[in-house]
Design an enzyme around this catalytic site. Structure first.
Site, PDB file in Angstrom:
ATOM      1  N   HIS A 246      -3.776  10.499  11.659  1.00 40.98           N
ATOM      2  CA  HIS A 246      -2.617   9.765  12.179  1.00 40.98           C
ATOM      3  C   HIS A 246      -2.394  10.153  13.630  1.00 40.98           C
ATOM      4  O   HIS A 246      -2.658  11.290  14.021  1.00 40.98           O
ATOM      5  CB  HIS A 246      -1.378  10.158  11.355  1.00 40.98           C
ATOM      6  CG  HIS A 246      -0.087   9.718  11.969  1.00 40.98           C
ATOM      7  ND1 HIS A 246       0.412   8.445  11.802  1.00 40.98           N
ATOM      8  CD2 HIS A 246       0.789  10.363  12.791  1.00 40.98           C
ATOM      9  CE1 HIS A 246       1.544   8.337  12.491  1.00 40.98           C
ATOM     10  NE2 HIS A 246       1.807   9.486  13.085  1.00 40.98           N
TER      11      HIS A 246
ATOM     12  N   ARG B 120      -5.242   7.860  19.873  1.00 38.95           N
ATOM     13  CA  ARG B 120      -5.346   6.668  19.016  1.00 38.95           C
ATOM     14  C   ARG B 120      -6.659   5.917  19.274  1.00 38.95           C
ATOM     15  O   ARG B 120      -7.254   5.375  18.353  1.00 38.95           O
ATOM     16  CB  ARG B 120      -4.121   5.758  19.199  1.00 38.95           C
ATOM     17  CG  ARG B 120      -2.889   6.334  18.497  1.00 38.95           C
ATOM     18  CD  ARG B 120      -1.669   5.453  18.627  1.00 38.95           C
ATOM     19  NE  ARG B 120      -1.782   4.171  17.964  1.00 38.95           N
ATOM     20  CZ  ARG B 120      -1.414   3.925  16.707  1.00 38.95           C
ATOM     21  NH1 ARG B 120      -0.921   4.891  15.942  1.00 38.95           N
ATOM     22  NH2 ARG B 120      -1.516   2.710  16.205  1.00 38.95           N
TER      23      ARG B 120
ATOM     24  N   PHE C 114       0.814  -1.220   0.000  1.00 42.80           N
ATOM     25  CA  PHE C 114       0.000   0.000   0.000  1.00 42.80           C
ATOM     26  C   PHE C 114       0.848   1.271   0.000  1.00 42.80           C
ATOM     27  O   PHE C 114       0.315   2.369   0.066  1.00 42.80           O
ATOM     28  CB  PHE C 114      -0.954   0.006   1.211  1.00 42.80           C
ATOM     29  CG  PHE C 114      -0.267  -0.113   2.555  1.00 42.80           C
ATOM     30  CD1 PHE C 114       0.290   0.991   3.181  1.00 42.80           C
ATOM     31  CD2 PHE C 114      -0.188  -1.351   3.189  1.00 42.80           C
ATOM     32  CE1 PHE C 114       0.914   0.882   4.401  1.00 42.80           C
ATOM     33  CE2 PHE C 114       0.445  -1.463   4.432  1.00 42.80           C
ATOM     34  CZ  PHE C 114       1.002  -0.347   5.034  1.00 42.80           C
TER      35      PHE C 114
ATOM     36  N   ARG D  43     -12.373   7.100  12.708  1.00 45.91           N
ATOM     37  CA  ARG D  43     -12.219   6.322  11.460  1.00 45.91           C
ATOM     38  C   ARG D  43     -13.511   5.570  11.127  1.00 45.91           C
ATOM     39  O   ARG D  43     -13.892   5.448   9.966  1.00 45.91           O
ATOM     40  CB  ARG D  43     -11.042   5.365  11.590  1.00 45.91           C
ATOM     41  CG  ARG D  43      -9.700   6.084  11.454  1.00 45.91           C
ATOM     42  CD  ARG D  43      -8.533   5.198  11.840  1.00 45.91           C
ATOM     43  NE  ARG D  43      -7.252   5.787  11.449  1.00 45.91           N
ATOM     44  CZ  ARG D  43      -6.086   5.371  11.911  1.00 45.91           C
ATOM     45  NH1 ARG D  43      -6.022   4.364  12.771  1.00 45.91           N
ATOM     46  NH2 ARG D  43      -4.971   5.960  11.518  1.00 45.91           N
TER      47      ARG D  43
HETATM   48  P1  GDP Z   1      -1.648   3.827  11.918  1.00 50.45           P
HETATM   49  O1  GDP Z   1      -0.579   4.084  12.954  1.00 50.45           O
HETATM   50  O2  GDP Z   1      -2.955   3.376  12.528  1.00 50.45           O
HETATM   51  O3  GDP Z   1      -1.847   4.992  10.976  1.00 50.45           O
HETATM   52  O4  GDP Z   1      -1.170   2.571  11.038  1.00 50.45           O
HETATM   53  P2  GDP Z   1       0.204   2.208  10.310  1.00 50.45           P
HETATM   54  O5  GDP Z   1       1.364   2.992  10.833  1.00 50.45           O
HETATM   55  O6  GDP Z   1       0.319   0.707  10.335  1.00 50.45           O
HETATM   56  O7  GDP Z   1      -0.042   2.594   8.780  1.00 50.45           O
HETATM   57  C1  GDP Z   1       0.143   3.905   8.317  1.00 50.45           C
HETATM   58  C2  GDP Z   1      -0.937   4.214   7.299  1.00 50.45           C
HETATM   59  O8  GDP Z   1      -0.764   3.358   6.156  1.00 50.45           O
HETATM   60  C3  GDP Z   1      -2.356   3.908   7.762  1.00 50.45           C
HETATM   61  O9  GDP Z   1      -2.912   4.921   8.574  1.00 50.45           O
HETATM   62  C4  GDP Z   1      -3.095   3.754   6.445  1.00 50.45           C
HETATM   63  O10 GDP Z   1      -3.334   5.031   5.845  1.00 50.45           O
HETATM   64  C5  GDP Z   1      -2.038   3.005   5.618  1.00 50.45           C
HETATM   65  N1  GDP Z   1      -2.211   1.552   5.747  1.00 50.45           N
HETATM   66  C6  GDP Z   1      -1.771   0.737   6.744  1.00 50.45           C
HETATM   67  N2  GDP Z   1      -2.107  -0.556   6.513  1.00 50.45           N
HETATM   68  C7  GDP Z   1      -2.774  -0.562   5.343  1.00 50.45           C
HETATM   69  C8  GDP Z   1      -3.390  -1.600   4.551  1.00 50.45           C
HETATM   70  O11 GDP Z   1      -3.385  -2.777   4.897  1.00 50.45           O
HETATM   71  N3  GDP Z   1      -3.987  -1.213   3.393  1.00 50.45           N
HETATM   72  C9  GDP Z   1      -4.001   0.081   2.973  1.00 50.45           C
HETATM   73  N4  GDP Z   1      -4.596   0.370   1.814  1.00 50.45           N
HETATM   74  N5  GDP Z   1      -3.435   1.087   3.685  1.00 50.45           N
HETATM   75  C10 GDP Z   1      -2.835   0.771   4.858  1.00 50.45           C
END
Ligand code: GDP
Length: 175
Positions: free
Chosen positions: A123, A90, A62, A110
């Site tokens: 975020h 969060r 992604f 969300r």
């Molecule tokens: P966060 O801390 O909840 O924002 O999650 P992460 O640090 O794991 O991921 C950063 C951002 O990447 C997320 O907020 C989403 O915008 C994107 N993202 C993470 N996992 C996925 C996924 O499995 N699919 C897609 N399309 N986007 C993802």
């Protein structure tokens, strides 16, 4: 008096910044939940900056859509402070994956406003060390040590008021 307050970085992503009523709703939720806004700025990220900010996701399936999305329009960045603010913000957001969160936690930010797993509203830093690094990325002018020395006590004692034009809380005896 409460304990030492935490700092975190919140980013309101392009999907909600593009929608004024949703943006206002999210700011209201943040204020009603008692989060303090230490500094705020509206930023247009380049693709290179978005790629740097999300460096930990390099190579993931992604990554490209994440970088394109994050640089597709302006974001709002906020340094937030509060008791356990990292966890509180969060939890307000809800889990990352919107397509599941709309069923599991429909009242979260969300769950309420997320469009896809990529376009998931906002975020929040996930730990103190990450918060420090991420605050530095968007607010290099912000001196964390100086803030704890000079400003923290006002926030700790709720001696602050919110300026809606600057989207920032100011120490009452400091304005
Ligand atoms: P966060 O801390 O909840 O924002 O999650 P992460 O640090 O794991 O991921 C950063 C951002 O990447 C997320 O907020 C989403 O915008 C994107 N993202 C993470 N996992 C996925 C996924 O499995 N699919 C897609 N399309 N986007 C993802």
């Amino acid at each position: 008096m409460s304990q030492r307050l935490q700092l975190t970085l919140a980013i309101l992503k392009p999907d909600i910044v593009a929608n004024p009523s949703v943006l206002k709703n999210v700011w209201t939720r943040m204020l009603e939940n008692g989060l303090y806004f230490v500094m705020s700025k509206r930023v247009q990220l380049s693709a290179v900056q978005a790629e740097q900010f999300y460096a930990e996701h390099r190579g993931k399936f992604f990554q490209n859509r994440l970088v394109c999305f994050m640089s597709s329009g302006p974001v709002w960045c906020h340094i937030l402070c509060g008791d356990d603010v990292i966890g509180r913000w969060r939890r307000m957001l809800g889990p990352t994956k919107v397509l599941k969160t709309v069923f599991d936690q429909p009242d979260s930010i969300r769950g309420s406003f997320g469009l896809t797993d990529t376009r998931n509203c906002a975020h929040g830093s996930d730990a103190d060390a990450t918060a420090k690094k991420e605050v530095g990325f968007f607010f290099p002018e912000f001196d964390i040590d100086k803030w704890y020395k000079e400003q923290h006590k006002f926030f700790q004692n709720d001696l602050v008021e919110f300026d809606p034009d600057k989207l920032q809380h100011f120490a009452i005896s400091d304005t």
